[in-house]
Design a protein around this motif. Structure first.
Motif: not given
Length: 203
Positions: A1-14, A19-31
């Motif tokens: 699969m080719g590179r996805l631009r402006n995408t961030a995979l956030i890996l927490g330990e649990g 849930y916290y970073f899911k709740s930030l999806c509306d804050v970082f709308k361009g990403l």
């Protein structure tokens, strides 16, 4: 699969980070932010998740690390070796892969950043319970999936109750400045610089 631009995979330990970073999806709308976490909180499982993210074409993989589990040996040395493995970007032009892997640490755990939404502290916490008690003096908080779902987005929940992400970022950066100046190895969070990184990727 080719590179996805402006995408961030956030890996927490649990689930907390998920849930916290899911709740930030509306804050970082361009990403495009995709939170995830391994089934077990060990380096081997985290490594497998990173490999999965690289193969999927994510341009950035950000790992959220709770340092209270890395205080002692051999965990500390294992973690340091693990970080070195990803010190340079993963670059495989023939496969269309270019991925930056970064680690963002908090001591004791992510809940310190939640407390920073409300106030600053450099108090040494000997266990997570003390930290959660301080957080609960500012806002009701339970470390359970049921609570995370009930509050309908951790970020907006904190802000509805008088907290602020801008305050959390400022407090987090202040904790890192103090850590650098004093050499202390407790009560700090790099999540403020992660938020700034995410903002920078939005453009």
């Amino acid at each position: 699969m080719g590179r996805l631009r402006n995408t961030a995979l956030i890996l927490g330990e649990g689930p907390t980070e998920f849930y916290y970073f899911k709740s930030l999806c509306d804050v970082f709308k361009g990403l495009t932010i995709k939170p995830d976490y391994p089934k077990h909180t060990n380096i081997k499982d985290l490594d497998a998740k990173i490999a999965e993210g690289v193969a999927m074409g994510f341009s950035h993989i950000f790992c959220i690390i709770d340092m209270d589990t890395k205080d002692k040996e051999p965990e500390r040395s294992q973690y340091d070796r693990f970080k070195k493995k990803y010190a340079q970007p993963i670059n495989k032009p023939k496969k269309g892969i270019y991925c930056v892997v970064k680690f963002f640490e908090t001591h004791r755990c992510t809940e310190l950043f939640f407390l920073y939404y409300f106030r600053y502290t450099s108090r040494m916490y000997t266990d997570q319970e003390q930290l959660l008690k301080d957080l609960n003096q500012n806002v009701e908080y339970r470390k359970t999936a049921e609570f995370f779902i009930k509050c309908k987005g951790l970020h907006s929940y904190f802000e509805r109750n008088g907290g602020s992400l801008a305050t959390a970022i400022a407090n987090s950066n202040h904790s890192m400045d103090e850590k650098l100046a004093s050499g202390r190895d407790y009560t700090y969070s790099e999540l403020g610089s992660l938020m700034e990184k995410l903002k920078g990727l939005e453009g």
